[in-house]
Design a protein around this motif. Structure first.
Motif, PDB file in Angstrom:
ATOM      1  N   ALA A   1     112.539  -4.464 -22.684  1.00 42.79           N
ATOM      2  CA  ALA A   1     112.336  -3.067 -22.283  1.00 42.79           C
ATOM      3  C   ALA A   1     111.567  -3.008 -20.968  1.00 42.79           C
ATOM      4  N   ARG A   2     110.558  -3.845 -20.821  1.00 44.75           N
ATOM      5  CA  ARG A   2     109.761  -3.855 -19.580  1.00 44.75           C
ATOM      6  C   ARG A   2     110.603  -4.329 -18.391  1.00 44.75           C
ATOM      7  N   ARG A   3     111.472  -5.314 -18.623  1.00 43.25           N
ATOM      8  CA  ARG A   3     112.331  -5.803 -17.548  1.00 43.25           C
ATOM      9  C   ARG A   3     113.273  -4.687 -17.073  1.00 43.25           C
ATOM     10  N   ILE A   4     113.890  -3.991 -18.025  1.00 43.06           N
ATOM     11  CA  ILE A   4     114.800  -2.892 -17.671  1.00 43.06           C
ATOM     12  C   ILE A   4     114.029  -1.776 -16.988  1.00 43.06           C
ATOM     13  N   GLN A   5     112.847  -1.481 -17.489  1.00 43.54           N
ATOM     14  CA  GLN A   5     112.015  -0.403 -16.948  1.00 43.54           C
ATOM     15  C   GLN A   5     111.711  -0.626 -15.474  1.00 43.54           C
ATOM     16  N   LYS A   6     111.523  -1.852 -15.071  1.00 43.58           N
ATOM     17  CA  LYS A   6     111.164  -2.162 -13.678  1.00 43.58           C
ATOM     18  C   LYS A   6     112.340  -2.034 -12.720  1.00 43.58           C
ATOM     19  N   GLY A   7     113.551  -1.950 -13.253  1.00 44.99           N
ATOM     20  CA  GLY A   7     114.735  -1.850 -12.410  1.00 44.99           C
ATOM     21  C   GLY A   7     115.063  -0.418 -12.039  1.00 44.99           C
ATOM     22  N   GLU A   8     116.170  -0.269 -11.393  1.00 45.85           N
ATOM     23  CA  GLU A   8     116.642   1.058 -10.961  1.00 45.85           C
ATOM     24  C   GLU A   8     117.340   1.817 -12.077  1.00 45.85           C
ATOM     25  N   ILE A   9     117.722   1.133 -13.113  1.00 44.40           N
ATOM     26  CA  ILE A   9     118.466   1.706 -14.238  1.00 44.40           C
ATOM     27  C   ILE A   9     119.679   2.481 -13.709  1.00 44.40           C
ATOM     28  N   ALA A  10     120.460   1.793 -12.905  1.00 41.10           N
ATOM     29  CA  ALA A  10     121.633   2.403 -12.285  1.00 41.10           C
ATOM     30  C   ALA A  10     122.759   2.617 -13.289  1.00 41.10           C
ATOM     31  N   LYS A  11     122.834   1.772 -14.301  1.00 42.21           N
ATOM     32  CA  LYS A  11     123.865   1.891 -15.326  1.00 42.21           C
ATOM     33  C   LYS A  11     123.148   1.967 -16.676  1.00 42.21           C
ATOM     34  N   PRO A  12     122.601   3.141 -16.986  1.00 41.26           N
ATOM     35  CA  PRO A  12     121.720   3.263 -18.155  1.00 41.26           C
ATOM     36  C   PRO A  12     122.343   2.877 -19.483  1.00 41.26           C
ATOM     37  N   VAL A  13     123.576   3.279 -19.727  1.00 40.04           N
ATOM     38  CA  VAL A  13     124.187   2.945 -21.009  1.00 40.04           C
ATOM     39  C   VAL A  13     124.379   1.431 -21.093  1.00 40.04           C
ATOM     40  N   ARG A  14     124.912   0.849 -20.065  1.00 37.28           N
ATOM     41  CA  ARG A  14     125.164  -0.593 -20.055  1.00 37.28           C
ATOM     42  C   ARG A  14     123.855  -1.388 -20.104  1.00 37.28           C
ATOM     43  N   GLU A  15     122.815  -0.887 -19.465  1.00 32.42           N
ATOM     44  CA  GLU A  15     121.551  -1.623 -19.388  1.00 32.42           C
ATOM     45  C   GLU A  15     120.663  -1.417 -20.615  1.00 32.42           C
ATOM     46  N   ILE A  16     120.647  -0.206 -21.149  1.00 33.47           N
ATOM     47  CA  ILE A  16     119.690   0.119 -22.214  1.00 33.47           C
ATOM     48  C   ILE A  16     120.312   0.083 -23.605  1.00 33.47           C
ATOM     49  N   ALA A  17     121.576   0.426 -23.740  1.00 28.05           N
ATOM     50  CA  ALA A  17     122.196   0.500 -25.068  1.00 28.05           C
ATOM     51  C   ALA A  17     122.107  -0.818 -25.856  1.00 28.05           C
ATOM     52  N   PRO A  18     122.330  -1.974 -25.252  1.00 27.50           N
ATOM     53  CA  PRO A  18     122.195  -3.209 -26.051  1.00 27.50           C
ATOM     54  C   PRO A  18     120.779  -3.373 -26.625  1.00 27.50           C
ATOM     55  N   LEU A  19     119.775  -3.029 -25.844  1.00 25.99           N
ATOM     56  CA  LEU A  19     118.392  -3.077 -26.320  1.00 25.99           C
ATOM     57  C   LEU A  19     118.205  -2.074 -27.459  1.00 25.99           C
ATOM     58  N   SER A  20     118.669  -0.863 -27.253  1.00 25.53           N
ATOM     59  CA  SER A  20     118.531   0.179 -28.269  1.00 25.53           C
ATOM     60  C   SER A  20     119.182  -0.244 -29.585  1.00 25.53           C
ATOM     61  N   LEU A  21     120.356  -0.809 -29.505  1.00 22.21           N
ATOM     62  CA  LEU A  21     121.051  -1.252 -30.716  1.00 22.21           C
ATOM     63  C   LEU A  21     120.271  -2.346 -31.437  1.00 22.21           C
ATOM     64  N   ARG A  22     119.725  -3.293 -30.696  1.00 24.45           N
ATOM     65  CA  ARG A  22     118.959  -4.375 -31.323  1.00 24.45           C
ATOM     66  C   ARG A  22     117.688  -3.833 -31.975  1.00 24.45           C
ATOM     67  N   VAL A  23     117.045  -2.873 -31.323  1.00 25.57           N
ATOM     68  CA  VAL A  23     115.831  -2.288 -31.899  1.00 25.57           C
ATOM     69  C   VAL A  23     116.182  -1.481 -33.146  1.00 25.57           C
ATOM     70  N   HIS A  24     117.267  -0.716 -33.093  1.00 25.63           N
ATOM     71  CA  HIS A  24     117.714   0.036 -34.281  1.00 25.63           C
ATOM     72  C   HIS A  24     118.038  -0.915 -35.435  1.00 25.63           C
ATOM     73  N   GLU A  25     118.742  -1.992 -35.150  1.00 18.57           N
ATOM     74  CA  GLU A  25     119.084  -2.958 -36.195  1.00 18.57           C
ATOM     75  C   GLU A  25     117.825  -3.564 -36.810  1.00 18.57           C
ATOM     76  N   LEU A  26     116.843  -3.873 -35.976  1.00 21.41           N
ATOM     77  CA  LEU A  26     115.591  -4.424 -36.490  1.00 21.41           C
ATOM     78  C   LEU A  26     114.863  -3.389 -37.343  1.00 21.41           C
ATOM     79  N   ALA A  27     114.895  -2.130 -36.915  1.00 22.91           N
ATOM     80  CA  ALA A  27     114.252  -1.063 -37.698  1.00 22.91           C
ATOM     81  C   ALA A  27     114.882  -0.951 -39.083  1.00 22.91           C
ATOM     82  N   VAL A  28     116.196  -1.026 -39.158  1.00 27.65           N
ATOM     83  CA  VAL A  28     116.885  -0.954 -40.449  1.00 27.65           C
ATOM     84  C   VAL A  28     116.518  -2.169 -41.299  1.00 27.65           C
ATOM     85  N   GLN A  29     116.535  -3.346 -40.710  1.00 24.34           N
ATOM     86  CA  GLN A  29     116.178  -4.569 -41.440  1.00 24.34           C
ATOM     87  C   GLN A  29     114.758  -4.474 -41.985  1.00 24.34           C
ATOM     88  N   CYS A  30     113.833  -3.999 -41.160  1.00 24.71           N
ATOM     89  CA  CYS A  30     112.432  -3.889 -41.578  1.00 24.71           C
ATOM     90  C   CYS A  30     112.258  -2.840 -42.675  1.00 24.71           C
TER      91      CYS A  30
END
Length: 175
Positions: free
Chosen positions: A25-54
């Motif tokens: 998240a910090r690495r993405i945050q430091k960038g321009e986030i020019a392609k937000p869905v492509r850049e952030i969605a994989p992170l979001s999905l992994r965090v959601h999956e971890l939340a469900v597992q937990c």
């Protein structure tokens, strides 16, 4: 009967996973986030999956002998709070996507990645706090199980001693 040794292992895996996701998240945050869905969605999905597992693990622990152990119910409450922090982090990642894509919908939307970067920063902070809680609870359960199995009376004992307390849930500290 739930295998607490296996749950201890699983609890121990969550903290490093959260730290890795927070760093992402910090690495993405430091960038321009020019392609937000492509850049952030994989992170979001992994965090959601971890939340469900937990959340699933908190449920499994709640219906086991864990709450009856000394300090078990309190640790379970800390884990539930950490699950909420992980879910919040996932939601913040989705909000980061939304804020960055608003420029396609609204003329007065912020064209910079500032708002999205702030959401990602907050997501990283939530994951770091949850990681601290998970690490403390995993260490605590590991010590309980080690203490429990080294006693001469072994499994007949019903309440192993606790030696550390996880940090207070951050959810109550929010303004």
């Amino acid at each position: 009967m739930v295998d607490l040794t296996e749950h201890t292992r699983l609890l121990g895996e969550v903290s490093p996973a959260l730290k890795e996701l927070s760093a992402e998240a910090r690495r993405i945050q430091k960038g321009e986030i020019a392609k937000p869905v492509r850049e952030i969605a994989p992170l979001s999905l992994r965090v959601h999956e971890l939340a469900v597992q937990c959340t699933r693990q908190v449920h499994d622990l709640s219906v086991s002998q864990y709450p009856a152990m000394e300090g078990g119910a309190e640790s379970l409450a800390h884990l539930a709070g950490a699950c909420a922090q992980i879910s919040l982090a996932a939601t913040l990642c989705n909000l980061a996507i939304h804020h960055r894509t608003e420029i396609y919908l609204f003329e007065d939307a912020d064209p910079t990645p500032a708002t999205s970067a702030d959401r990602l920063r907050r997501a990283g902070d939530e994951m770091q706090r949850a990681a601290t809680t998970y690490l403390a609870v995993a260490q605590q359960l590991s010590r309980r199980l080690a203490s429990f199995t080294t006693r001469p009376e072994g499994p007949r004992r019903s309440s192993p001693q606790t030696h550390a307390k996880p940090p207070a849930p951050a959810a109550r500290r929010r303004a």
